[in-house]
Design a protein around this motif. Structure first.
Motif, short mmCIF file in Angstrom:
data_model
loop_
_atom_site.label_atom_id
_atom_site.label_comp_id
_atom_site.label_asym_id
_atom_site.label_seq_id
_atom_site.Cartn_x
_atom_site.Cartn_y
_atom_site.Cartn_z
N THR A 1 0.54 -1.09 0.40
CA THR A 1 -0.65 -0.18 0.27
C THR A 1 0.49 1.50 -0.24
O THR A 1 0.75 2.54 -0.66
CB THR A 1 -1.03 0.20 1.71
OG1 THR A 1 -1.77 -1.13 1.23
CG2 THR A 1 -1.66 1.37 1.39
N GLU A 2 2.24 1.23 1.16
CA GLU A 2 2.74 2.96 0.56
C GLU A 2 3.42 2.73 -0.32
O GLU A 2 3.95 3.92 -0.84
CB GLU A 2 3.45 2.66 1.85
CG GLU A 2 2.76 2.64 3.64
CD GLU A 2 3.89 2.93 4.53
OE1 GLU A 2 5.17 2.73 4.52
OE2 GLU A 2 3.42 3.08 5.51
N LEU A 3 3.68 1.59 -0.97
CA LEU A 3 4.68 1.43 -2.49
C LEU A 3 4.02 2.19 -3.42
O LEU A 3 3.75 2.75 -4.15
CB LEU A 3 4.83 0.37 -2.95
CG LEU A 3 6.08 -0.28 -1.94
CD1 LEU A 3 6.47 -1.88 -2.29
CD2 LEU A 3 7.73 0.13 -1.89
N ALA A 4 2.35 1.70 -3.60
CA ALA A 4 1.62 2.10 -4.07
C ALA A 4 1.57 3.81 -4.32
O ALA A 4 1.22 4.54 -4.75
CB ALA A 4 0.55 1.49 -4.20
N LEU A 5 0.89 4.65 -3.20
CA LEU A 5 1.33 5.49 -2.18
C LEU A 5 2.69 6.38 -3.15
O LEU A 5 1.81 7.58 -3.79
CB LEU A 5 1.09 5.89 -1.09
CG LEU A 5 -0.32 5.11 -0.28
CD1 LEU A 5 0.59 5.98 1.22
CD2 LEU A 5 -1.54 6.07 -0.44
N ALA A 6 3.61 6.28 -2.98
CA ALA A 6 4.23 6.39 -3.77
C ALA A 6 4.13 6.38 -4.69
O ALA A 6 5.22 7.58 -5.62
CB ALA A 6 5.56 5.82 -3.24
N GLY A 7 4.00 6.28 -5.42
CA GLY A 7 3.36 6.04 -7.15
C GLY A 7 2.27 7.10 -7.60
O GLY A 7 2.33 6.93 -9.01
N LEU A 8 1.57 7.25 -6.80
CA LEU A 8 0.37 8.59 -7.27
C LEU A 8 0.83 9.73 -7.78
O LEU A 8 2.38 9.67 -7.13
CB LEU A 8 -1.07 8.41 -5.82
CG LEU A 8 -1.55 7.62 -5.52
CD1 LEU A 8 -2.01 7.67 -4.00
CD2 LEU A 8 -1.85 7.14 -6.26
#
Length: 226
Positions: A138-145
């Motif tokens: 989830t946090e890795l996905a946040l960094a991709g926003l």
């Protein structure tokens, strides 16, 4: 990396506070609302509602207004737990790990480009150094926003949810023993101080990803102007 103070463009800015439940959520909402940094502070709610508080608006996730900044208080409790005893936070949405990415995506769609996430982390993760980077998918996905700035604060978990079975009771005992060995630099911050840390982190937001563990939060407060 560049640093941009919120106060430099305070008047037109709008912030979202997601997860304004419990003692810390209430402290965070009050701190952001009282800072004077934002024209409007939007609290994530189940439905739009007028509470009669100047500068405060409530909005559902699918009806967010244009945003600049986002504060997300991630709950470590099960749904429905950890809320105010008096029900003051009843209108607000509790944000758990399962809702975090959807909230962040909706905020980005509304124009937000800076996000401060307050994600409580266990003592063993803090002491083992597992708090230093992005944690999980989830946090890795946040960094991709499409965010220009993502700041993650990792305070020590003050307490867990009520133990529901033998395994959870054993885990609670183990956590209590860990707390005894916790370094003084990882003290549990009161809700008001942690809320101040969140606002200071937004003031000092830098381009890219920044992770601040529990050992870094006292320094954030110490460097802040009084």
């Amino acid at each position: 990396m560049s640093t941009t103070a919120v106060g430099e463009r305070a008047a037109p800015r709008v912030a979202l506070v997601a997860g304004a439940v419990g003692r810390f959520g209430e402290a965070l909402l009050n701190r952001v609302l009282g800072s004077g940094d934002y024209r409007t502070v939007v609290a994530l709610a189940q439905a739009p509602m007028a509470l009669g508080v100047r500068g405060l608006a409530l909005a559902a996730l699918h009806e967010l207004p244009p945003l600049d900044d986002v504060f997300v208080a991630l709950s470590e409790h099960h749904e429905g737990e950890g809320r105010s005893f008096h029900g003051r936070d009843a209108p607000f949405v509790q944000v758990g790990a399962g809702q975090l990415l959807a909230v962040a995506r909706a905020a980005c769609d509304a124009g937000a480009r800076r996000l401060v996430l307050i994600a409580p982390t266990s003592v063993w993760q803090q002491m083992g150094g597992m708090h230093a980077g992005l944690s999980g998918e989830t946090e890795l996905a946040l960094a991709g926003l499409p965010l220009t700035s993502l700041t993650v604060l990792r305070p020590v978990v003050a307490h867990g949810s009520r133990a529901r079975g033998l395994v959870e009771r054993v885990a609670a005992i183990y956590t209590s023993l860990q707390m005894l060995a916790m370094p003084r630099s990882m003290d549990i911050l009161p809700s008001e101080k942690l809320a101040r840390c969140a606002l200071l982190a937004m003031h000092q937001a830098v381009d890219g990803v920044r992770i601040l563990g529990a050992d870094k939060l006292p320094g954030l407060l110490a460097r802040a102007p009084q």
